[in-house]
Design a protein around this motif. Sequence first.
Motif, PDB file in Angstrom:
ATOM      1  N   ALA A   1       6.504 -35.344   2.017  1.00 31.01           N
ATOM      2  CA  ALA A   1       5.214 -35.710   1.423  1.00 31.01           C
ATOM      3  C   ALA A   1       4.867 -34.786   0.269  1.00 31.01           C
ATOM      4  N   ARG A   2       4.343 -35.363  -0.798  1.00 35.36           N
ATOM      5  CA  ARG A   2       3.896 -34.574  -1.952  1.00 35.36           C
ATOM      6  C   ARG A   2       2.387 -34.375  -1.848  1.00 35.36           C
ATOM      7  N   PHE A   3       1.949 -33.121  -1.840  1.00 35.54           N
ATOM      8  CA  PHE A   3       0.526 -32.793  -1.804  1.00 35.54           C
ATOM      9  C   PHE A   3       0.005 -32.372  -3.176  1.00 35.54           C
ATOM     10  N   SER A   4       0.893 -31.896  -4.023  1.00 42.31           N
ATOM     11  CA  SER A   4       0.518 -31.461  -5.368  1.00 42.31           C
ATOM     12  C   SER A   4       1.773 -31.491  -6.234  1.00 42.31           C
ATOM     13  N   ASP A   5       1.604 -31.166  -7.497  1.00 41.37           N
ATOM     14  CA  ASP A   5       2.761 -31.116  -8.391  1.00 41.37           C
ATOM     15  C   ASP A   5       3.730 -30.001  -8.013  1.00 41.37           C
ATOM     16  N   GLU A   6       3.264 -29.024  -7.249  1.00 43.04           N
ATOM     17  CA  GLU A   6       4.097 -27.875  -6.882  1.00 43.04           C
ATOM     18  C   GLU A   6       4.767 -28.021  -5.521  1.00 43.04           C
ATOM     19  N   THR A   7       4.478 -29.090  -4.783  1.00 38.70           N
ATOM     20  CA  THR A   7       5.072 -29.273  -3.468  1.00 38.70           C
ATOM     21  C   THR A   7       6.595 -29.367  -3.561  1.00 38.70           C
ATOM     22  N   LEU A   8       7.282 -28.679  -2.649  1.00 34.88           N
ATOM     23  CA  LEU A   8       8.739 -28.734  -2.623  1.00 34.88           C
ATOM     24  C   LEU A   8       9.176 -30.004  -1.903  1.00 34.88           C
ATOM     25  N   ILE A   9       9.472 -31.036  -2.676  1.00 30.95           N
ATOM     26  CA  ILE A   9       9.911 -32.304  -2.073  1.00 30.95           C
ATOM     27  C   ILE A   9      11.429 -32.463  -2.157  1.00 30.95           C
ATOM     28  N   ASP A  10      12.097 -31.527  -2.830  1.00 25.74           N
ATOM     29  CA  ASP A  10      13.552 -31.521  -2.900  1.00 25.74           C
ATOM     30  C   ASP A  10      14.068 -30.621  -1.772  1.00 25.74           C
ATOM     31  N   ARG A  11      14.942 -31.156  -0.936  1.00 24.78           N
ATOM     32  CA  ARG A  11      15.384 -30.404   0.234  1.00 24.78           C
ATOM     33  C   ARG A  11      16.158 -29.146  -0.139  1.00 24.78           C
ATOM     34  N   ALA A  12      16.897 -29.194  -1.216  1.00 24.66           N
ATOM     35  CA  ALA A  12      17.623 -27.997  -1.649  1.00 24.66           C
ATOM     36  C   ALA A  12      16.642 -26.887  -2.036  1.00 24.66           C
TER      37      ALA A  12
ATOM     38  N   LEU B   1      13.592 -26.560  -0.866  1.00 25.80           N
ATOM     39  CA  LEU B   1      12.982 -26.076   0.370  1.00 25.80           C
ATOM     40  C   LEU B   1      13.924 -25.123   1.097  1.00 25.80           C
ATOM     41  N   GLU B   2      15.187 -25.478   1.182  1.00 26.46           N
ATOM     42  CA  GLU B   2      16.160 -24.607   1.845  1.00 26.46           C
ATOM     43  C   GLU B   2      16.256 -23.263   1.135  1.00 26.46           C
ATOM     44  N   ALA B   3      16.180 -23.269  -0.192  1.00 29.18           N
ATOM     45  CA  ALA B   3      16.221 -22.009  -0.941  1.00 29.18           C
ATOM     46  C   ALA B   3      14.992 -21.159  -0.636  1.00 29.18           C
ATOM     47  N   ALA B   4      13.824 -21.812  -0.517  1.00 28.23           N
ATOM     48  CA  ALA B   4      12.596 -21.081  -0.206  1.00 28.23           C
ATOM     49  C   ALA B   4      12.656 -20.490   1.198  1.00 28.23           C
ATOM     50  N   VAL B   5      13.228 -21.227   2.144  1.00 30.71           N
ATOM     51  CA  VAL B   5      13.384 -20.722   3.507  1.00 30.71           C
ATOM     52  C   VAL B   5      14.350 -19.539   3.523  1.00 30.71           C
ATOM     53  N   ALA B   6      15.441 -19.647   2.777  1.00 30.56           N
ATOM     54  CA  ALA B   6      16.404 -18.545   2.702  1.00 30.56           C
ATOM     55  C   ALA B   6      15.765 -17.297   2.098  1.00 30.56           C
ATOM     56  N   LEU B   7      14.916 -17.487   1.081  1.00 30.39           N
ATOM     57  CA  LEU B   7      14.224 -16.353   0.468  1.00 30.39           C
ATOM     58  C   LEU B   7      13.271 -15.702   1.467  1.00 30.39           C
ATOM     59  N   ALA B   8      12.572 -16.520   2.245  1.00 31.17           N
ATOM     60  CA  ALA B   8      11.677 -15.980   3.266  1.00 31.17           C
ATOM     61  C   ALA B   8      12.463 -15.176   4.299  1.00 31.17           C
ATOM     62  N   ALA B   9      13.626 -15.669   4.706  1.00 30.47           N
ATOM     63  CA  ALA B   9      14.455 -14.946   5.670  1.00 30.47           C
ATOM     64  C   ALA B   9      14.924 -13.618   5.094  1.00 30.47           C
ATOM     65  N   GLU B  10      15.229 -13.602   3.808  1.00 29.33           N
ATOM     66  CA  GLU B  10      15.708 -12.376   3.155  1.00 29.33           C
ATOM     67  C   GLU B  10      14.594 -11.339   3.004  1.00 29.33           C
ATOM     68  N   ARG B  11      13.413 -11.789   2.574  1.00 24.37           N
ATOM     69  CA  ARG B  11      12.314 -10.854   2.305  1.00 24.37           C
ATOM     70  C   ARG B  11      11.523 -10.501   3.559  1.00 24.37           C
TER      71      ARG B  11
END
Length: 249
Positions: A158-169, A171-181
């Motif tokens: 679902a898109r909530f705004s222009d900044e919503t991560l609707i591309d799965r790749a 999103l996966e990159a953002a999750v990986a960054l969260a795991a790293e930081r």
Amino acid sequence: MPAQSTVEKAVDVLFHLHAEPHACGVTAIGRRLGLSKSSTHRLLTALSRRGLVEKDDHGRYRPGIGLVALGVGALDREPIVAAARPVLEAESEALGETVFLVAARAGRIIVLDKSEGEGFLRAAPRVGSTVPIHATAVGKLYLAFGGGSVEAPTGELARFSDETLIDRAALEAAVALAAERGFAENSDEWIPGLSVIAAPILSTLPAGRMLAAIAVAAPTPRMRSLGCGEMGRRMLAAAARVAARFEGS
């Protein structure tokens, strides 16, 4: 599909009224839920007797004080809420922004508690609200550290705004960054103008189990001035204090 029971219909009425910003009339409630006017009226009458809904001066219905009592009772039985509350209040007072306690329950991410700041975020989101997994900092944390307690949504995101991560790749990159930081952020991804930094509250016994998350929310320009890295470190320290209180250290 089997017919709904009376209990299921009553629960649907309560959730509908909870989601509506204004009181609703019998006809509107019935139409929205696919119920006859007579059935809707009977359900509302029964719920009114228990104080779970109440009528305003125009005969429209809204959630009643009985729901507040039930909700407070449920939260009082959440040990993580009791452990986190002093930390939420201290961080909110120090930053002047709203600080939230959020956790996974039955596969959804729920706001369990908050200490309000002074700005426009005082009412959003509310305690008891469900927050989206893919468009929030806490959702990314649960995908990184939650051990399967929540799952990434299937199908089209679902898109909530222009900044919503609707591309799965992405999103996966953002999750990986969260795991790293060790912490996660979102900037305008769910609510335009809102940025959030969140850190996981991790247990030591068993090690690494995610109990909940603590998150600070602020208008996006304010969050930029506070600094993502600084707020990440601050939320990590706050999360560690909550975990220590929870485990009796």
